[in-house]
Design a protein around this motif. Structure first.
Motif, mmCIF file in Angstrom:
data_model
loop_
_atom_site.group_PDB
_atom_site.id
_atom_site.type_symbol
_atom_site.label_atom_id
_atom_site.label_comp_id
_atom_site.label_asym_id
_atom_site.label_seq_id
_atom_site.Cartn_x
_atom_site.Cartn_y
_atom_site.Cartn_z
ATOM 1 N N GLY A 31 0.700 -1.220 0.085
ATOM 2 C CA GLY A 31 0.001 0.038 -0.001
ATOM 3 C C GLY A 31 0.950 1.164 0.071
ATOM 4 N N LEU A 32 0.188 2.382 0.016
ATOM 5 C CA LEU A 32 0.921 3.687 -0.136
ATOM 6 C C LEU A 32 0.626 4.703 0.978
ATOM 7 N N PHE A 33 1.207 5.510 1.626
ATOM 8 C CA PHE A 33 0.977 6.230 2.525
ATOM 9 C C PHE A 33 1.297 7.597 1.987
ATOM 10 N N TRP A 34 0.402 8.691 2.625
ATOM 11 C CA TRP A 34 0.792 9.986 2.359
ATOM 12 C C TRP A 34 0.867 10.576 3.946
ATOM 13 N N TYR A 35 1.976 11.208 4.145
ATOM 14 C CA TYR A 35 2.066 12.020 5.242
ATOM 15 C C TYR A 35 2.243 13.722 5.108
ATOM 16 N N GLN A 36 1.958 14.385 6.292
ATOM 17 C CA GLN A 36 2.220 15.948 6.251
ATOM 18 C C GLN A 36 3.186 15.989 7.313
ATOM 19 N N GLN A 37 3.935 16.938 6.767
ATOM 20 C CA GLN A 37 5.188 17.378 7.923
ATOM 21 C C GLN A 37 5.578 18.772 7.736
ATOM 22 N N HIS A 38 4.845 19.493 8.562
ATOM 23 C CA HIS A 38 5.174 21.206 9.059
ATOM 24 C C HIS A 38 6.690 21.089 9.422
ATOM 25 N N ALA A 39 7.382 22.182 9.018
ATOM 26 C CA ALA A 39 8.505 22.428 9.519
ATOM 27 C C ALA A 39 8.925 22.241 10.771
ATOM 28 N N THR A 44 2.699 13.403 10.171
ATOM 29 C CA THR A 44 1.571 13.183 10.703
ATOM 30 C C THR A 44 0.768 12.339 9.595
ATOM 31 N N PHE A 45 0.101 11.203 9.756
ATOM 32 C CA PHE A 45 -0.630 10.330 9.059
ATOM 33 C C PHE A 45 -1.863 11.108 8.367
ATOM 34 N N LEU A 46 -1.872 10.923 6.913
ATOM 35 C CA LEU A 46 -2.915 11.514 6.125
ATOM 36 C C LEU A 46 -3.731 10.325 5.340
ATOM 37 N N SER A 47 -3.240 9.431 4.773
ATOM 38 C CA SER A 47 -4.104 8.441 4.276
ATOM 39 C C SER A 47 -3.131 7.270 3.911
ATOM 40 N N TYR A 48 -3.946 6.127 3.694
ATOM 41 C CA TYR A 48 -3.209 4.951 3.112
ATOM 42 C C TYR A 48 -4.126 4.277 2.052
ATOM 43 N N ASN A 49 -3.534 3.982 1.054
ATOM 44 C CA ASN A 49 -4.300 3.235 -0.037
ATOM 45 C C ASN A 49 -3.927 1.986 -0.349
ATOM 46 N N VAL A 50 -4.718 0.985 -0.604
ATOM 47 C CA VAL A 50 -4.272 -0.395 -0.945
ATOM 48 C C VAL A 50 -4.922 -0.929 -2.452
ATOM 49 N N ASP A 82 -2.089 24.675 5.185
ATOM 50 C CA ASP A 82 -1.549 23.525 4.474
ATOM 51 C C ASP A 82 -0.272 23.459 3.809
ATOM 52 N N SER A 83 0.452 24.776 4.085
ATOM 53 C CA SER A 83 1.934 24.745 3.689
ATOM 54 C C SER A 83 2.681 23.908 4.598
ATOM 55 N N ALA A 84 3.307 22.867 3.922
ATOM 56 C CA ALA A 84 4.011 21.829 4.658
ATOM 57 C C ALA A 84 4.770 21.137 3.603
ATOM 58 N N SER A 85 5.538 19.979 3.884
ATOM 59 C CA SER A 85 5.885 19.138 3.275
ATOM 60 C C SER A 85 5.053 17.918 3.184
ATOM 61 N N TYR A 86 4.926 17.302 1.791
ATOM 62 C CA TYR A 86 3.951 16.072 1.704
ATOM 63 C C TYR A 86 4.690 14.645 1.294
ATOM 64 N N LEU A 87 4.937 13.919 2.181
ATOM 65 C CA LEU A 87 5.585 12.805 1.834
ATOM 66 C C LEU A 87 4.746 11.582 1.528
ATOM 67 N N CYS A 88 5.261 10.792 0.421
ATOM 68 C CA CYS A 88 4.640 9.695 0.059
ATOM 69 C C CYS A 88 5.538 8.614 0.234
#
Lengths: 113, 116
Positions: A31-39, A44-50, A82-88
């Protein structure tokens, strides 16, 4: 091995919609995660797709195509916060494989007024 | 439960000194991960534990890095003979062994190491 690619930086206007893409090539995939990270803060966990398709969660939606090795995160009605880094991140195969999630470099999103 | 806790939040050390960081995971989580993150990059995997067993350590950056989780609860990450290149944010994350994907991995706030 794992190879995850996402844009380094994106800018968008408050109230707009932005799509952050992620492509991956992996030896195992669960599966694949998306995380949000402020500076300066923790991711922090956003979503998980399988499964293939779009999953919506409020202003944020995440899409996955397993056959294409592609995902995107869609952010609607953008807000300054919403200004942040978004990690896949790829969640590897659970059976017989490693349990080590691998992260992309992150996409820095800048939302301006 | 207050989430994943890491101490200290910041550490400044002189080159050549040893440092140790601590991570307290969410109590019911049996998996614990250490990552390193430098500016503009995503988290880079270092090592992980399932309960007290260290299941992967080949990606620790050098033999100066070591980690322990003696009782399957908290973990420590030690860096010996620190170098300026070790300056980074060190993140700890925990998860359940089952159904991890649905719950995600919970990260601590990290320990920012500066080697001068």
């Amino acid at each position: 091995g794992q190879n995850i690619d996402q844009p380094t930086e994106m800018t968008a206007t408050e109230g707009a919609i932005v799509q952050i893409n992620c492509t991956y090539q992996t030896s195992g995939f669960n599966g694949l995660f998306w995380y949000q990270q402020h500076a300066g803060e923790a991711p922090t966990f956003l979503s998980y797709n399988v499964l293939d398709g779009l999953e919506e969660k409020g202003r944020f939606s995440s899409f996955l195509s397993r056959s294409k090795g592609y995902s995107y995160l869609l952010l609607k009605e953008l807000q300054m916060k919403d200004s942040a880094s978004y990690l896949c991140a790829v969640d590897p195969q659970a059976s017989g494989g490693s349990y080590i999630p691998t992260f992309g470099r992150g996409t820095s999103l800048i939302v301006h007024p | 439960d207050t989430g994943v806790s890491q101490n200290p939040r910041h550490k400044i050390t002189k080159r050549g000194q040893n440092v140790t960081f601590r991570c307290d995971p969410i109590s019911e989580h049996n998996r614990l991960y250490w990552y390193r993150q430098t500016l503009g990059q995503g988290p880079e995997f270092l090592t992980y534990f399932q309960n007290e067993a260290q299941l992967e350590k080949s990606r620790l950056l050098s033999d100066r890095f070591s980690a322990e989780r003696p009782k399957g609860s908290f973990s420590t990450l030690e860096i010996q003979r620190t170098e300026q290149g070790d300056s980074a944010m060190y993140l700890c994350a925990s998860s359940l062994a089952r159904g991890t994907g649905q719950n995600g991995y919970t990260f601590g706030s990290g320990t920012r190491l500066t080697v001068v």
